[in-house]
Write a protein that holds these residues in place. Structure first.
Motif, PDB file in Angstrom:
ATOM      1  N   UNK A   1       0.846  -1.184   0.000  1.00 26.02           N
ATOM      2  CA  UNK A   1       0.000   0.000   0.000  1.00 26.02           C
ATOM      3  C   UNK A   1       0.890   1.246   0.000  1.00 26.02           C
ATOM      4  N   UNK A   2       0.626   2.201  -0.885  1.00 27.97           N
ATOM      5  CA  UNK A   2       1.481   3.388  -0.939  1.00 27.97           C
ATOM      6  C   UNK A   2       1.333   4.254   0.310  1.00 27.97           C
ATOM      7  N   UNK A   3       2.377   4.986   0.588  1.00 24.03           N
ATOM      8  CA  UNK A   3       2.313   5.922   1.702  1.00 24.03           C
ATOM      9  C   UNK A   3       1.476   7.125   1.289  1.00 24.03           C
ATOM     10  N   UNK A   4       1.067   7.890   2.288  1.00 23.30           N
ATOM     11  CA  UNK A   4       0.236   9.068   2.063  1.00 23.30           C
ATOM     12  C   UNK A   4       0.940  10.297   2.604  1.00 23.30           C
ATOM     13  N   UNK A   5       0.821  11.396   1.880  1.00 18.62           N
ATOM     14  CA  UNK A   5       1.263  12.688   2.381  1.00 18.62           C
ATOM     15  C   UNK A   5       0.082  13.637   2.314  1.00 18.62           C
ATOM     16  N   UNK A   6      -0.250  14.223   3.439  1.00 20.34           N
ATOM     17  CA  UNK A   6      -1.271  15.264   3.479  1.00 20.34           C
ATOM     18  C   UNK A   6      -0.587  16.599   3.243  1.00 20.34           C
ATOM     19  N   UNK A   7      -1.064  17.327   2.255  1.00 22.98           N
ATOM     20  CA  UNK A   7      -0.569  18.667   1.976  1.00 22.98           C
ATOM     21  C   UNK A   7      -1.630  19.631   2.486  1.00 22.98           C
ATOM     22  N   UNK A   8      -1.297  20.357   3.545  1.00 23.90           N
ATOM     23  CA  UNK A   8      -2.220  21.328   4.127  1.00 23.90           C
ATOM     24  C   UNK A   8      -1.994  22.633   3.382  1.00 23.90           C
ATOM     25  N   UNK A   9      -3.004  23.053   2.616  1.00 25.61           N
ATOM     26  CA  UNK A   9      -2.846  24.147   1.669  1.00 25.61           C
ATOM     27  C   UNK A   9      -3.801  25.297   1.939  1.00 25.61           C
ATOM     28  N   UNK A  67      10.812  15.761  -1.180  1.00 27.82           N
ATOM     29  CA  UNK A  67      10.723  15.403   0.240  1.00 27.82           C
ATOM     30  C   UNK A  67       9.597  14.383   0.447  1.00 27.82           C
ATOM     31  N   UNK A  68       8.467  14.590  -0.206  1.00 32.31           N
ATOM     32  CA  UNK A  68       7.355  13.637  -0.114  1.00 32.31           C
ATOM     33  C   UNK A  68       7.804  12.267  -0.640  1.00 32.31           C
ATOM     34  N   UNK A  69       8.493  12.264  -1.766  1.00 26.65           N
ATOM     35  CA  UNK A  69       8.984  10.999  -2.337  1.00 26.65           C
ATOM     36  C   UNK A  69       9.966  10.305  -1.399  1.00 26.65           C
ATOM     37  N   UNK A  70      10.824  11.081  -0.739  1.00 23.71           N
ATOM     38  CA  UNK A  70      11.765  10.504   0.221  1.00 23.71           C
ATOM     39  C   UNK A  70      11.023   9.838   1.372  1.00 23.71           C
ATOM     40  N   UNK A  71       9.964  10.487   1.855  1.00 23.81           N
ATOM     41  CA  UNK A  71       9.165   9.878   2.914  1.00 23.81           C
ATOM     42  C   UNK A  71       8.532   8.584   2.397  1.00 23.81           C
ATOM     43  N   UNK A  72       8.013   8.651   1.178  1.00 22.32           N
ATOM     44  CA  UNK A  72       7.409   7.461   0.582  1.00 22.32           C
ATOM     45  C   UNK A  72       8.395   6.318   0.457  1.00 22.32           C
ATOM     46  N   UNK A  73       9.614   6.613   0.000  1.00 24.44           N
ATOM     47  CA  UNK A  73      10.648   5.584  -0.143  1.00 24.44           C
ATOM     48  C   UNK A  73      11.014   4.973   1.205  1.00 24.44           C
ATOM     49  N   UNK A  75       8.864   4.547   3.510  1.00 26.90           N
ATOM     50  CA  UNK A  75       7.657   3.904   4.038  1.00 26.90           C
ATOM     51  C   UNK A  75       6.945   4.737   5.080  1.00 26.90           C
ATOM     52  N   UNK A  76       7.178   6.041   5.070  1.00 20.92           N
ATOM     53  CA  UNK A  76       6.572   6.941   6.058  1.00 20.92           C
ATOM     54  C   UNK A  76       5.441   7.762   5.455  1.00 20.92           C
ATOM     55  N   UNK A  77       4.336   7.824   6.153  1.00 19.36           N
ATOM     56  CA  UNK A  77       3.303   8.804   5.847  1.00 19.36           C
ATOM     57  C   UNK A  77       3.800  10.139   6.392  1.00 19.36           C
ATOM     58  N   UNK A  78       3.281  11.248   5.869  1.00 15.23           N
ATOM     59  CA  UNK A  78       3.774  12.549   6.316  1.00 15.23           C
ATOM     60  C   UNK A  78       2.725  13.627   6.103  1.00 15.23           C
ATOM     61  N   UNK A  79       2.994  14.782   6.720  1.00 16.38           N
ATOM     62  CA  UNK A  79       2.170  15.978   6.566  1.00 16.38           C
ATOM     63  C   UNK A  79       3.118  17.110   6.199  1.00 16.38           C
ATOM     64  N   UNK A  80       2.707  17.941   5.235  1.00 22.50           N
ATOM     65  CA  UNK A  80       3.512  19.099   4.865  1.00 22.50           C
ATOM     66  C   UNK A  80       2.588  20.283   4.604  1.00 22.50           C
TER      67      UNK A  80
END
Length: 170
Positions: A1-9, A67-73, A75-80
């Motif tokens: 399952x792919x990781x998720x990044x929430x972009x708060x915009x 940076x999002x791709x690095x988190x994905x690689x 295996x980390x979900x993230x918020x930016x």
């Protein structure tokens, strides 16, 4: 399952840092501030009251995407946080190797303007708010994300975003 990044915009002063911090805390995910990715030339322009051009923003958006791709690689979900005002900007972020979802903090000029007027220690002057609203393209129906009214208290904004995104706090 792919990781998720929430972009708060949203525009400057909409509460991106506050809401991203609350989302990161609730989900137990790492968080980054988009402002940290700006090159010094961009900060100097904004500090001088000069709006950034699309050419100014492109390297900044690519750095956030990476940076999002690095988190994905990892295996980390993230918020930016990221203003991500235009769809074309969000398209660059969506190139990341992760599922990129947006939390659009929607607030009127009165609400956001009053916040900016009382904020200190930030390089974005209130005078540039009009240029941000002129550039703002709200999320399209086909974009992965939610729009949340920022006139509510931060905890309510955060809870609403989590419910609408179908994400469970840890």
């Amino acid at each position: 399952m792919p990781t998720t990044c929430l972009v708060v915009m949203g525009v400057s002063g909409s509460g991106k840092t506050t809401i991203a911090g609350l989302l990161a805390r609730e989900l137990g995910w790492p968080m980054a501030e988009a402002d940290e990715f700006h090159p010094p030339a961009n900060i100097a322009k904004m500090s001088a009251g000069t709006p950034l051009t699309d050419a100014d923003r492109t390297p900044w958006l690519r750095a956030i995407r990476d940076w999002i791709s690095e988190r994905g690689a990892a295996g980390e979900n993230a918020v930016v946080t990221c203003s991500a005002l235009k769809r074309s900007y969000r398209d660059i972020l969506r190139e990341a190797d992760a599922r990129v979802r947006f939390v659009f903090l929607d607030g009127g000029t009165d609400t956001v303007g009053s916040r900016l007027a009382t904020r200190s220690g930030h390089f974005m002057p209130p005078a540039l708010l009009g240029s941000q609203y002129a550039d703002l393209e709200p999320l399209g129906d086909d974009e992965d994300g939610v729009t949340v009214d920022v006139t509510r208290p931060p905890e309510e904004v955060t809870a609403t975003a989590l419910i609408r995104l179908d994400l469970t706090p840890h």
